[in-house]
Structure formats: structure tokens, C-alpha cells
Design a protein around this motif. Structure first.
Motif, PDB file in Angstrom:
ATOM      1  N   ASP A  71       0.845  -1.199   0.000  1.00 42.04           N
ATOM      2  CA  ASP A  71       0.000   0.000   0.000  1.00 42.04           C
ATOM      3  C   ASP A  71       0.876   1.244   0.000  1.00 42.04           C
ATOM      4  OD1 ASP A  71      -2.383  -1.317  -0.100  1.00 42.04           O
ATOM      5  OD2 ASP A  71      -2.654  -1.380   2.088  1.00 42.04           O
ATOM      6  N   ALA A  72       1.952   1.195   0.798  1.00 43.29           N
ATOM      7  CA  ALA A  72       2.835   2.367   0.900  1.00 43.29           C
ATOM      8  C   ALA A  72       3.511   2.649  -0.445  1.00 43.29           C
ATOM      9  CB  ALA A  72       3.877   2.127   1.991  1.00 43.29           C
ATOM     10  N   ASP A  73       3.945   1.591  -1.149  1.00 41.19           N
ATOM     11  CA  ASP A  73       4.549   1.783  -2.479  1.00 41.19           C
ATOM     12  C   ASP A  73       3.537   2.453  -3.406  1.00 41.19           C
ATOM     13  OD1 ASP A  73       7.045   0.486  -2.006  1.00 41.19           O
ATOM     14  OD2 ASP A  73       6.095  -1.479  -2.287  1.00 41.19           O
ATOM     15  N   PHE A  74       2.317   1.932  -3.367  1.00 46.82           N
ATOM     16  CA  PHE A  74       1.291   2.460  -4.253  1.00 46.82           C
ATOM     17  C   PHE A  74       1.022   3.932  -3.955  1.00 46.82           C
ATOM     18  CE2 PHE A  74      -3.199   3.546  -4.914  1.00 46.82           C
ATOM     19  CZ  PHE A  74      -3.190   3.573  -6.310  1.00 46.82           C
ATOM     20  N   GLU A  75       0.965   4.281  -2.648  1.00 45.20           N
ATOM     21  CA  GLU A  75       0.711   5.684  -2.289  1.00 45.20           C
ATOM     22  C   GLU A  75       1.794   6.586  -2.882  1.00 45.20           C
ATOM     23  OE1 GLU A  75      -2.074   6.762  -1.188  1.00 45.20           O
ATOM     24  OE2 GLU A  75      -2.850   4.747  -0.772  1.00 45.20           O
ATOM     25  N   GLU A  76       3.000   6.039  -3.047  1.00 42.79           N
ATOM     26  CA  GLU A  76       4.072   6.848  -3.648  1.00 42.79           C
ATOM     27  C   GLU A  76       3.802   7.092  -5.143  1.00 42.79           C
ATOM     28  OE1 GLU A  76       8.149   6.574  -1.549  1.00 42.79           O
ATOM     29  OE2 GLU A  76       7.470   4.495  -1.738  1.00 42.79           O
ATOM     30  N   SER A  77       3.137   6.158  -5.790  1.00 43.79           N
ATOM     31  CA  SER A  77       2.741   6.404  -7.191  1.00 43.79           C
ATOM     32  C   SER A  77       1.691   7.515  -7.247  1.00 43.79           C
ATOM     33  CB  SER A  77       2.184   5.129  -7.839  1.00 43.79           C
ATOM     34  OG  SER A  77       3.199   4.176  -8.022  1.00 43.79           O
ATOM     35  N   VAL A  78       0.783   7.513  -6.288  1.00 46.00           N
ATOM     36  CA  VAL A  78      -0.242   8.566  -6.230  1.00 46.00           C
ATOM     37  C   VAL A  78       0.434   9.933  -6.096  1.00 46.00           C
ATOM     38  CG1 VAL A  78      -2.156   9.490  -4.844  1.00 46.00           C
ATOM     39  CG2 VAL A  78      -1.982   7.013  -5.254  1.00 46.00           C
ATOM     40  N   VAL A  79       1.413   9.994  -5.184  1.00 47.13           N
ATOM     41  CA  VAL A  79       2.105  11.263  -4.950  1.00 47.13           C
ATOM     42  C   VAL A  79       2.859  11.705  -6.218  1.00 47.13           C
ATOM     43  CG1 VAL A  79       4.003  12.323  -3.625  1.00 47.13           C
ATOM     44  CG2 VAL A  79       2.299  10.896  -2.459  1.00 47.13           C
ATOM     45  N   ALA A  80       3.508  10.738  -6.876  1.00 46.26           N
ATOM     46  CA  ALA A  80       4.293  11.065  -8.077  1.00 46.26           C
ATOM     47  C   ALA A  80       3.388  11.552  -9.205  1.00 46.26           C
ATOM     48  CB  ALA A  80       5.077   9.831  -8.533  1.00 46.26           C
ATOM     49  N   MET A  81       2.221  10.939  -9.340  1.00 48.38           N
ATOM     50  CA  MET A  81       1.295  11.378 -10.389  1.00 48.38           C
ATOM     51  C   MET A  81       0.894  12.830 -10.150  1.00 48.38           C
ATOM     52  SD  MET A  81      -2.365   9.770 -11.507  1.00 48.38           S
ATOM     53  CE  MET A  81      -1.950   8.539 -12.699  1.00 48.38           C
ATOM     54  N   VAL A 124      -7.218  -5.873  -5.310  1.00 52.78           N
ATOM     55  CA  VAL A 124      -6.359  -4.751  -4.900  1.00 52.78           C
ATOM     56  C   VAL A 124      -5.796  -4.069  -6.153  1.00 52.78           C
ATOM     57  CG1 VAL A 124      -4.278  -4.098  -3.604  1.00 52.78           C
ATOM     58  CG2 VAL A 124      -5.814  -5.878  -2.716  1.00 52.78           C
ATOM     59  N   LYS A 125      -5.389  -4.886  -7.121  1.00 50.98           N
ATOM     60  CA  LYS A 125      -4.892  -4.305  -8.390  1.00 50.98           C
ATOM     61  C   LYS A 125      -5.976  -3.423  -9.003  1.00 50.98           C
ATOM     62  CE  LYS A 125      -1.691  -7.950  -9.927  1.00 50.98           C
ATOM     63  NZ  LYS A 125      -1.555  -9.137 -10.783  1.00 50.98           N
ATOM     64  N   ALA A 126      -7.221  -3.947  -9.009  1.00 47.04           N
ATOM     65  CA  ALA A 126      -8.316  -3.201  -9.642  1.00 47.04           C
ATOM     66  C   ALA A 126      -8.580  -1.890  -8.895  1.00 47.04           C
ATOM     67  CB  ALA A 126      -9.576  -4.062  -9.678  1.00 47.04           C
ATOM     68  N   THR A 127      -8.546  -1.942  -7.562  1.00 48.49           N
ATOM     69  CA  THR A 127      -8.791  -0.716  -6.786  1.00 48.49           C
ATOM     70  C   THR A 127      -7.693   0.317  -7.051  1.00 48.49           C
ATOM     71  OG1 THR A 127      -9.703  -2.136  -5.084  1.00 48.49           O
ATOM     72  CG2 THR A 127      -9.245   0.132  -4.440  1.00 48.49           C
ATOM     73  N   ARG A 128      -6.446  -0.146  -7.063  1.00 47.52           N
ATOM     74  CA  ARG A 128      -5.332   0.790  -7.322  1.00 47.52           C
ATOM     75  C   ARG A 128      -5.449   1.378  -8.735  1.00 47.52           C
ATOM     76  NH1 ARG A 128      -0.388  -2.680  -4.392  1.00 47.52           N
ATOM     77  NH2 ARG A 128      -1.303  -2.488  -2.304  1.00 47.52           N
ATOM     78  N   ASN A 129      -5.829   0.526  -9.668  1.00 43.29           N
ATOM     79  CA  ASN A 129      -6.026   0.982 -11.046  1.00 43.29           C
ATOM     80  C   ASN A 129      -7.041   2.133 -11.084  1.00 43.29           C
ATOM     81  OD1 ASN A 129      -6.411   1.170 -13.775  1.00 43.29           O
ATOM     82  ND2 ASN A 129      -6.723  -0.986 -14.138  1.00 43.29           N
ATOM     83  N   HIS A 130      -8.202   1.929 -10.441  1.00 42.69           N
ATOM     84  CA  HIS A 130      -9.243   2.957 -10.457  1.00 42.69           C
ATOM     85  C   HIS A 130      -8.792   4.218  -9.759  1.00 42.69           C
ATOM     86  CE1 HIS A 130     -12.248  -0.346 -11.366  1.00 42.69           C
ATOM     87  NE2 HIS A 130     -12.231   0.478 -12.380  1.00 42.69           N
ATOM     88  N   ARG A 131      -8.079   4.053  -8.664  1.00 42.98           N
ATOM     89  CA  ARG A 131      -7.644   5.260  -7.932  1.00 42.98           C
ATOM     90  C   ARG A 131      -6.716   6.118  -8.790  1.00 42.98           C
ATOM     91  NH1 ARG A 131      -5.203   4.973  -2.239  1.00 42.98           N
ATOM     92  NH2 ARG A 131      -4.819   7.155  -2.760  1.00 42.98           N
ATOM     93  N   LEU A 132      -5.785   5.492  -9.459  1.00 42.39           N
ATOM     94  CA  LEU A 132      -4.871   6.285 -10.302  1.00 42.39           C
ATOM     95  C   LEU A 132      -5.628   6.936 -11.459  1.00 42.39           C
ATOM     96  CD1 LEU A 132      -1.407   4.482 -10.713  1.00 42.39           C
ATOM     97  CD2 LEU A 132      -1.995   6.430  -9.281  1.00 42.39           C
ATOM     98  N   LEU A 133      -6.558   6.192 -12.046  1.00 41.40           N
ATOM     99  CA  LEU A 133      -7.309   6.766 -13.176  1.00 41.40           C
ATOM    100  C   LEU A 133      -8.162   7.952 -12.720  1.00 41.40           C
ATOM    101  CD1 LEU A 133      -8.444   3.765 -15.392  1.00 41.40           C
ATOM    102  CD2 LEU A 133      -6.711   5.496 -15.893  1.00 41.40           C
ATOM    103  N   ASP A 134      -8.792   7.810 -11.542  1.00 42.20           N
ATOM    104  CA  ASP A 134      -9.602   8.914 -11.007  1.00 42.20           C
ATOM    105  C   ASP A 134      -8.742  10.154 -10.774  1.00 42.20           C
ATOM    106  OD1 ASP A 134     -11.898   7.539 -11.080  1.00 42.20           O
ATOM    107  OD2 ASP A 134     -11.952   7.012  -8.935  1.00 42.20           O
TER     108      ASP A 134
END
Ligand code: SAH
Ligand code: SF4
Ligand code: F3S
Length: 468
Positions: free
Chosen positions: A326-336, A368-378
Motif C-alpha cells: 500500500d505504501a509503495d502504491f501511495e508513492e505512485s499517487v504522490v508522483a502522479m 487490490v490491483k483493480a482498486t489501485r487501477n481505479h484510484r490512479l485513473l480517477d
């Protein structure tokens, strides 16, 4: 059955080609089409009737391959009813699955790798002549690209793809491309320029230059005369009727000042640049062997944006890479958010046999992949919505694409930085024409543009569609 008989009686032979995957495959599809047309084959859009059915395939994710297997399954009955129908699997999937494809799909006649498609029409003739199960994979003694491209397969219109290099020398641990496409082979600059000049004579005003790491263009060529992407951009400046150049795709590792300067001085370079980041986590980037961390990515983007303050960026992202927390993914959110991309393509990690990552546990659950996918797209949608209104009040040029389907009486076009704008219809507007406009407002979706000055008639735009 009747259709099969008619086709034999008339002695007309037809092929149906379906293309999957990236823009390079679209380009290759045009070359394949050209080679069949040149030999007198008829292009058919009906796979249930054509004498030869060709699939130009992609292996980048499992889903892409399964789709083709599904379509191949539909052809099983047809082949049983008429064994003369020739079926070929071409491209990346042929290279990845190899001869095993014949075991899973016994009705396939040809498995033709991505470096062998120039021989595809010959292979089809051989099958018609009685040969069974032809399989050509991996390296080829011949170059994929002819010095002079046969334009018979070019579908027309104002946009054209042009491959400037093939293959990939990187080793991203998740990616199948290097193993199916092979090592980098850059095309000589003179061939690329000549091809674009000919396309321009056919009415093209926008070219998309293609390469997996296009900013490494030329590095594999002999040092003394080695071209690079900067030189190519400078040379293309001389082709006057060409208005726009798009580059697909850059790798952050090869971005430097020389390239940024060449982009900045080019009047044609479209400032909408794909520089995929893939992840915002340094730990994941290292596992992916991308060759940069977030800091290096930041530095390379800074070089580009310093040279072109209006530059817009496009990124690809992979969510659910093995071990992504989750923490790695949050870093993608921040980078975007940090880099303010105008567009993003988000992919759920798909294990590819033969890659390094295939041996890592695919441990991020599907949901989890699907949720992360949607979050980044949103998030991407939110960022994009804020970027276009910033242009209201400015003047710029837009490239007209087509009449808007949703807005009657309007043309849709794109600014040089990739933003969509609507322009009221008036005499002289045509797809592929670049016009100067003022951007008046933003309707929540597109910019609203007004023509600046008089529209000067230009002979090449007398017709709405190009007579290719
Ligand atoms: N050469 C380009 C991209 C080529 S593949 C680059 O390096 O950026 C296109 C995109 O597919 C990649 O950017 C990546 O985001 C995605 N991709 C590649 N392999 C994948 C895999 N195994 N699973 C999910 N997405 C993948
Ligand atoms: Fe694949 Fe990496 Fe090459 Fe892109 S740079 S094609 S992701 S190996
Ligand atoms: Fe797919 Fe091959 Fe392109 S794997 S993305 S078609 S290079």
C-alpha cells in the motif's frame, strides 16, 4: 459455403488482417497490408469469408494473448469446413508462444515472428502450395524495414506512423518486449526522412515517430555517422508542409539537454510527450530494473520543462507489481500529482512467462490491483480537468482532427500541447489543417476556440478528405 465457392470461382484471393497491440503493430500492419496488395490480393474486412486470415498480435499482457486465442477458437469450425483457409499468427505472440501455438491451435498454418513478417506473403503462398505448419521466429538475416517503404498499405488521412527504431535494449523485469522484438535496430536517418517526405506528398501533416525507447535512437549505429533524435528533429524542420511530429515513447534514462534543446527549437514537435514513470516507489522501480529512481526521473523532467515550460507529459503506470505494498502504491499517487501528467495509461501487472518478474510471486490480489487501477485513473482525470482551463485567454495553433460528433457544427482539434479545442465550422476547414486560434473558454471538457484572422485558401486543403 456459398461464399467460399464464389471466391474460388472468381479466382480472387482475399486476406483479412486484424492488428492488436501498440502503434508499432499498427505500422507493421500497414507494411503487411502493402505486401499482400502488391501481390494482387484483395483486402477483406470479413474474417468469416477471407481466404487468408492474419492476426498481428501482442504479448505485453496475458489478456492481449487470450483475446487472440478466443478469436482463433472461432475459426476452428471454418477451417474444418474448408481446409484451404490459411490462418497465420504473426508478431509478438508468435515469438513468445512459438511452435507451442500449433499444439494449442492445431488449425493455425503459420507462426510468424515480429522480425519475419516481410516474408509472410511468401509463407502464405507456400502453404497454398501444400507446405504445412510454417514457423519462423527470432532473428532474421534481413532487415524488417525496406530502404523504401511501399506505401500501398497506408490508409490515408493526415496522420501517419513511422518506425524509427525497432526492438529494445532495456531489461525491465516485467516486460516481454525485448525477448519478442529483439535488440535495438535504428533505421538510417535518410530513410526515415525520405519516407516522411513521401507521406507528406500524400497529404500527411502529422507524423508519429515510433520506438520503444525513441530517445536512444541511433546509439546502435556506427559512431562516425551516428544520427540521434535531435538531428532527426532538426532535419524534419525542412519539410515545410509537415506541421506536427509526435514522439512515442521516451525512456527517462536517455533524456538530455541536447534533445530538450532540439525539441524546444522545433516548430513541429508536439509538446505532448510520453515519458512513462511506471511507479513512484524507488523500491519498486529498482525491482522493475527501470534504470532510474524518482529523483533521476524528476531531474530529467526538469530538463524538459525548463526548455519547454508548456510541455505536457503522458505516463504509463503498472499497479500490483510483485511485492507492491500500500505504501509503495501511495508513492505512485504522490508522483502522479507531483508531475501533473495530462494523460496516463494504467495497467494491472500481468506475469509474462520468461521474464525475470515471472519468478516473483504475483502476490497483489486481483481486487487490490483493480482498486489501485481505479484510484490512479480517477486522480489522473482530476489532474487533467485542471490543466486545459489554464489555456483560456491564450492564442495558439490547433490541428483540426475531424468534425465533432458530439457538438454539431463544430470541428475538434488539438493544441500543440495536446489539449482538445472546438472551432465553429466554416469554409476552408479540413482534417490535417493547422489554424491559428484564440482560446475563449473551457466547457468542462474542451476548450472553445475562435479563428484568428482570415483563413487563407490552401490548395492541398481544397478537398475535405485527402485524395490518397
Ligand atoms: N517502451 C515503453 C513501453 C512499452 S510496453 C516504456 O518503456 O515505457 C507499454 C506499457 O505496457 C508499459 O509502459 C507498461 O506500463 C505496460 N506493461 C509492460 N509489461 C507489462 C506487464 N507485464 N504487465 C502489465 N503492464 C505491462
Ligand atoms: Fe519493455 Fe522496458 Fe523496453 Fe519499455 S523500456 S519496451 S517497458 S523493456
Ligand atoms: Fe505488444 Fe509487441 Fe507492441 S508485445 S506492445 S505489440 S511491441
Amino acid at each position: 459455403m456459398l461464399a467460399e465457392e464464389i471466391s474460388v470461382h472468381k479466382n480472387t484471393r482475399s486476406f483479412n488482417l486484424r492488428v492488436f497491440g501498440c502503434q508499432m503493430n499498427v505500422y507493421d500492419g500497414e507494411l503487411i497490408r502493402a505486401s499482400f496488395l502488391q501481390r494482387g490480393w484483395l483486402d477483406s474486412d470479413d474474417p468469416t469469408n477471407a481466404d487468408v486470415v492474419l492476426f498481428h498480435t501482442c504479448s505485453v499482457r496475458e489478456q492481449a494473448e487470450e483475446r487472440v486465442h478466443g478469436l482463433l477458437g472461432e475459426l476452428r469450425r471454418r477451417k474444418k469446413a474448408n481446409h484451404k483457409v490459411v490462418i497465420a499468427v504473426v508478431g509478438c505472440m508468435a515469438d513468445r508462444e512459438g511452435r507451442a501455438l500449433f499444439d494449442r491451435e492445431p488449425h493455425v498454418d503459420i507462426v510468424c515472428g515480429s522480425r519475419h513478417f516481410p516474408e509472410l506473403a511468401d509463407m502464405v503462398e507456400r502453404v497454398i502450395g501444400g507446405e504445412e505448419r510454417i514457423c519462423e521466429l527470432g532473428e532474421s538475416p534481413n532487415k524488417v524495414d525496406e530502404p523504401e517503404r511501399n506505401l500501398a498499405g497506408f490508409p490515408g488521412g493526415y496522420q501517419a506512423h513511422v518506425a524509427v527504431m525497432r526492438g529494445c535494449d532495456m531489461n525491465c523485469t516485467y516486460c516481454i518486449v525485448p525477448s519478442v522484438r529483439g535488440r535495438v535496430e535504428s533505421r538510417p536517418a535518410a530513410e526515415i526522412i525520405e519516407e516522411i517526405a513521401r507521406l507528406v506528398e500524400h497529404g500527411v501533416t502529422e507524423v508519429h515517430l515510433l520506438g520503444q525507447t525513441i530517445d536512444s535512437y541511433g546509439r546502435d549505429l556506427p559512431r562516425a555517422t551516428r544520427p540521434d533524435l535531435a538531428l532527426l528533429l532538426d532535419e524534419l524542420e525542412n519539410i515545410e508542409p509537415l506541421k506536427r511530429i509526435r514522439l512515442v515513447t521516451l525512456h527517462p534514462s536517455y533524456v538530455d539537454q541536447r534533445l530538450a534543446d532540439a525539441m524546444a527549437r522545433s516548430s513541429k514537435f508536439m509538446r505532448l510527450l510520453p515519458v512513462p514513470m511506471q511507479s513512484g516507489s524507488d523500491r519498486v522501480l529498482k525491482e522493475m530494473k527501470r534504470g532510474y529512481n524518482t529523483d533521476l526521473y524528476r531531474q530529467r523532467i526538469a530538463i524538459l520543462r525548463a526548455a519547454m515550460p508548456d510541455l505536457e507529459l503522458v505516463s504509463d503506470w503498472i499497479v500490483g507489481f510483485p511485492g507492491e505494498t500500500d505504501a509503495d502504491f501511495e508513492e505512485s499517487v504522490v508522483a502522479m500529482e507531483e508531475h501533473n501528467f495530462l494523460q496516463s495509461y494504467v495497467f494491472q501487472y500481468s506475469p509474462r512467462p520468461g521474464t525475470v518478474a515471472f519468478d516473483m510471486a504475483d502476490d497483489v490480489p486481483k481486487e487490490v490491483k483493480a482498486t489501485r487501477n481505479h484510484r490512479l485513473l480517477d486522480l489522473q482525470r482530476r489532474i487533467a480537468r485542471q490543466r486545459s482551463p489554464r489555456l483560456v485567454g491564450t492564442t495558439c495553433s490547433i490541428m483540426l482532427e475531424s468534425r465533432s460528433e458530439r457538438n454539431a457544427g463544430q470541428w475538434i482539434g488539438r493544441t500543440r500541447t495536446g489539449h482538445y479545442a472546438l472551432l465553429p465550422d466554416q469554409p476552408g476547414l479540413a482534417a490535417g489543417r493547422e489554424v491559428a486560434v484564440q482560446l475563449l473558454e473551457h466547457n468542462g471538457r474542451e476548450l472553445i476556440a475562435e479563428l484568428l484572422g482570415e483563413l487563407v485558401p490552401v490548395a492541398r486543403f481544397d478537398h475535405e478528405e485527402f485524395p490518397v
